[in-house]
Scaffold this motif. Structure first.
Motif, PDB file in Angstrom:
ATOM      1  N   ALA A   1       0.763  -1.318   0.013  1.00 43.47           N
ATOM      2  CA  ALA A   1      -0.164   0.157   0.039  1.00 43.47           C
ATOM      3  C   ALA A   1       0.885   1.365  -0.027  1.00 43.47           C
ATOM      4  CB  ALA A   1      -1.034  -0.009   1.184  1.00 43.47           C
ATOM      5  N   TYR A   2       1.985   1.036   0.517  1.00 42.65           N
ATOM      6  CA  TYR A   2       2.795   2.142   0.811  1.00 42.65           C
ATOM      7  C   TYR A   2       3.638   2.544  -0.602  1.00 42.65           C
ATOM      8  CZ  TYR A   2       6.986   5.141   1.608  1.00 42.65           C
ATOM      9  OH  TYR A   2       8.149   5.991   1.804  1.00 42.65           O
ATOM     10  N   ALA A   3       4.154   1.389  -1.214  1.00 42.39           N
ATOM     11  CA  ALA A   3       4.763   1.502  -2.601  1.00 42.39           C
ATOM     12  C   ALA A   3       3.662   2.016  -3.605  1.00 42.39           C
ATOM     13  CB  ALA A   3       5.017  -0.078  -2.847  1.00 42.39           C
ATOM     14  N   ILE A   4       2.476   1.595  -3.517  1.00 41.63           N
ATOM     15  CA  ILE A   4       1.543   2.047  -4.782  1.00 41.63           C
ATOM     16  C   ILE A   4       0.848   3.552  -4.201  1.00 41.63           C
ATOM     17  CG2 ILE A   4       1.126  -0.210  -5.579  1.00 41.63           C
ATOM     18  CD1 ILE A   4      -1.611  -0.115  -4.269  1.00 41.63           C
ATOM     19  N   GLY A   5       1.135   4.126  -3.168  1.00 43.56           N
ATOM     20  CA  GLY A   5       0.418   5.424  -2.877  1.00 43.56           C
ATOM     21  C   GLY A   5      -0.885   5.418  -2.205  1.00 43.56           C
ATOM     22  N   SER A   6      -1.123   4.269  -1.593  1.00 44.71           N
ATOM     23  CA  SER A   6      -2.512   4.295  -1.074  1.00 44.71           C
ATOM     24  C   SER A   6      -2.600   5.080   0.007  1.00 44.71           C
ATOM     25  CB  SER A   6      -3.021   2.784  -0.675  1.00 44.71           C
ATOM     26  OG  SER A   6      -3.056   1.995  -1.781  1.00 44.71           O
ATOM     27  N   HIS A   7      -3.810   5.881   0.230  1.00 40.75           N
ATOM     28  CA  HIS A   7      -3.999   6.591   1.572  1.00 40.75           C
ATOM     29  C   HIS A   7      -5.625   6.830   2.031  1.00 40.75           C
ATOM     30  CE1 HIS A   7      -4.770  10.319  -0.676  1.00 40.75           C
ATOM     31  NE2 HIS A   7      -3.745  10.105  -1.487  1.00 40.75           N
ATOM     32  N   ARG A   8      -5.813   7.198   3.005  1.00 41.74           N
ATOM     33  CA  ARG A   8      -7.185   6.958   3.402  1.00 41.74           C
ATOM     34  C   ARG A   8      -8.116   8.110   2.562  1.00 41.74           C
ATOM     35  NH1 ARG A   8      -7.628   7.391   9.804  1.00 41.74           N
ATOM     36  NH2 ARG A   8      -6.625   5.224   9.346  1.00 41.74           N
ATOM     37  N   THR A   9      -7.512   9.050   2.036  1.00 37.88           N
ATOM     38  CA  THR A   9      -8.632  10.015   1.263  1.00 37.88           C
ATOM     39  C   THR A   9      -9.008   9.348  -0.227  1.00 37.88           C
ATOM     40  OG1 THR A   9      -6.768  11.279   0.316  1.00 37.88           O
ATOM     41  CG2 THR A   9      -7.721  12.044   2.327  1.00 37.88           C
ATOM     42  N   HIS A  10      -8.409   8.304  -0.637  1.00 38.98           N
ATOM     43  CA  HIS A  10      -8.649   7.618  -1.929  1.00 38.98           C
ATOM     44  C   HIS A  10      -9.906   7.230  -1.968  1.00 38.98           C
ATOM     45  CE1 HIS A  10      -4.234   7.420  -3.447  1.00 38.98           C
ATOM     46  NE2 HIS A  10      -4.881   8.277  -3.945  1.00 38.98           N
ATOM     47  N   ARG A  11     -10.455   7.478  -2.899  1.00 38.67           N
ATOM     48  CA  ARG A  11     -11.838   6.697  -3.635  1.00 38.67           C
ATOM     49  C   ARG A  11     -11.258   5.777  -4.771  1.00 38.67           C
ATOM     50  NH1 ARG A  11     -12.990  11.775  -3.117  1.00 38.67           N
ATOM     51  NH2 ARG A  11     -12.850  12.418  -5.518  1.00 38.67           N
ATOM     52  N   VAL A  12     -11.212   4.485  -4.429  1.00 42.15           N
ATOM     53  CA  VAL A  12     -10.662   3.357  -5.410  1.00 42.15           C
ATOM     54  C   VAL A  12     -11.627   2.721  -6.045  1.00 42.15           C
ATOM     55  CG1 VAL A  12      -9.286   1.224  -5.152  1.00 42.15           C
ATOM     56  CG2 VAL A  12      -8.735   3.051  -3.712  1.00 42.15           C
TER      57      VAL A  12
END
Length: 543
Positions: free
Chosen positions: A215-226
């Motif tokens: 998740a860190y490597a692909i840039g995931s974060h809490r504000t994302h709408r995936v």
């Protein structure tokens, strides 16, 4: 076995989580009423989603499914699919991913190999699930979901999912003994392109740690709408689920259709999604692509196979505000491997001296070792072609009940992926081919993808595959199997001439066949073996 570096006495495996399903519990406590999952008209908050996961887990336990049991998930994408996944995580049973496109004998093999005690199936999969249950004695329960309405499947011998969970206990499942880092949680089956499918075993610890790193490597974060368009049974689907839930992102599920994907991206103001090169081509080929407002899209993750440079350049041009991020991984490496960052894409696009990096799959992710090895297991220097090895705590534990295959794939903590590649002086990895797709012509090694990348630069080529065919003179001769872009024309002579000056003479196709479409396996990879069989079927040897 994986050694647990964390404290077992408190039952904590990683980051305060007791098991992989605990990700949902923590998000329910922290994020509460925020939307967690969207599927069609369904919108569950984190609290609602966690409650349904708990009810599912407790209803499964009431049926008789216990910790350590295996349960097959055999259905299309839906919110119930991921509810069942996390319910099994919380229960301590193993989720077994099954490709819903498989035929009955193929499903039977996986279910029998896993020793699954139950099958969770969608409405379209019901008949195959019944057939398999009749033949595999370990299967005791069929649990039916209807991915469109959630109304369940009627029919003798099938438990209705929504009926099961309707009145079940919403409390967190409890266990007499805490989970161990190396306790199995998931069997992720390979596509089976080189033989029978094999179940890669992932543990609660490797899922938690591996997906945090990924998740860190692909840039995931809490504000994302995936938006997750990948089939949930696949490695990309599993990574998409766990990464979104690890980060606390909002997750919109679809069953891929180009128009539906574009509509969802625009309507839900999606900020993060992932595609394979084939689906990117399908989206770009739509005449109405530019009519959709995709300005919210911040990250487009792609992988699964090398992307043709013209396709990537077109996508970057038409989505100028979107950051493109490529990953390379294998089913067996917990989706950990390499990453090519958005800034590296942009630098390669803007600086001609860095253009070659668009053809790479990046450099190793954080906390992941990636190297290139010869056939004896020695690391190779830059620019020499060898097999990719990946070493990380996120790697699979091994193949389910298959020690021989495990020993072939795993050595000294490394997973050997079967992918041939080279790395440059700066550590960028360049895929060359699958190990078994090598063509030997006149004692010279030729890697098909190297030629395909050149052929795909021709404006009339929609897609192509390169194989070796029998040759009295050379042993094998290079042949290109080509699909011509709609409305255009192309000849064999034109395509071969296109290669002049771009690749060495011995790599140029000696012949070209034109077809309407290329055969692919159920995860979208081109079946070169099937293409080769046409030309080698009467030969005593296949090389």
């Amino acid at each position: 076995m994986v050694t647990n570096p964390f404290n077992h006495n408190q039952g904590i495996l990683f980051g305060g989580y007791r098991n992989a399903g605990d990700l949902v519990r923590v998000n329910a406590e922290v994020l509460g009423r925020q939307i967690a999952v969207i599927f069609g008209d369904v919108r569950w908050s984190w609290r609602e989603f966690n409650a349904r996961v708990n009810r599912c887990a407790n209803s499964f336990r009431t049926l008789g499914i216990q910790r350590g049991d295996r349960v097959a998930l055999f259905a299309r994408n839906s919110h119930q699919w991921i509810e069942a996944l996390f319910a099994l995580n919380k229960l301590g049973a193993l989720a077994v991913t099954v490709n819903y496109r498989l035929a009955a004998p193929e499903v039977e093999y996986i279910v029998a190999n896993a020793g699954a005690r139950a099958i969770v199936c969608g409405a379209p999969e019901t008949d195959i699930a019944r057939t398999v249950a009749d033949k595999v004695r370990e299967v005791k329960w069929l649990i039916g979901i209807n991915e469109a309405s959630g109304s369940g499947i009627a029919g003798s011998g099938i438990e209705r999912y929504e009926t099961l969970i309707a009145t079940a206990d919403e409390s967190e499942p409890t266990h007499e003994h805490p989970f161990a880092f190396d306790e199995p949680a998931l069997l992720l089956y390979t596509s089976g392109t080189t033989g029978f499918p094999k179940g890669a075993v992932y543990t609660h610890g490797s899922l938690l740690l591996g997906m945090y790193v990924h998740a860190y490597a692909i840039g995931s974060h809490r504000t994302h709408r995936v938006m997750l368009p990948s089939p949930l049974y696949s490695a990309a689907g599993i990574a998409g689920i766990y990464c979104a839930v690890t980060a606390g992102s909002q997750l919109a599920l679809i069953n891929f259709d180009a128009q539906l994907a574009l509509q969802t991206l625009a309507r839900e103001r999606i900020t993060f999604t992932n595609f394979v090169p084939t689906t990117i081509q399908m989206l770009l080929a739509r005449a109405d692509f530019d009519s959709y407002d995709l300005s919210s899209l911040e990250v487009l993750l792609y992988g699964g196979s090398p992307i043709p440079e013209p396709v990537l350049r077109d996508a970057m041009k038409r989505l100028p505000n979107c950051g493109f991020r490529q990953t390379f991984a294998a089913t067996e490496t917990g989706c950990s491997g390499t990453v090519l960052e958005p800034r590296e894409h942009r630098a390669a696009l803007d600086d001609p001296s860095l253009r070659h990096r668009l053809l790479s799959c990046g450099r190793p992710q954080l906390a992941v070792e990636v190297d290139i090895f010869d056939h004896e297991g020695n690391t190779l220097p830059p620019d020499e072609i060898g097999e990719i090895g990946v070493r990380t705590e996120a790697n699979m534990l091994g193949y389910w009940n298959n020690p021989d295959a495990t020993a072939q794939a795993m050595r000294h903590g490394w997973v050997f992926t079967g992918d041939m590649a080279r790395k440059d002086e700066d550590g960028y990895i360049y895929l060359v081919d699958r190990k078994h797709d090598l063509i030997v012509t006149g004692a010279l090694n030729v890697y098909p993808s190297e030629i395909e990348r050149v052929l795909q630069q021709h404006p009339a080529v929609f897609e192509c595959a390169v194989i070796g065919v029998p040759s009295e003179q050379w042993g094998e001769a290079v042949k290109a199997i080509t699909v011509v872009r709609e409305g255009m024309t192309l000849t064999e002579a034109d395509l071969i001439a296109h290669c002049e000056g771009k690749i060495a003479g011995f790599k140029k196709p000696k012949s070209v066949d034109f077809v309407d479409k290329l055969p692919r396996n159920l995860t979208g990879k081109i079946l070169r073996r099937e293409l080769r069989e046409t030309y080698w079927q009467d030969a005593a040897r296949k090389i």
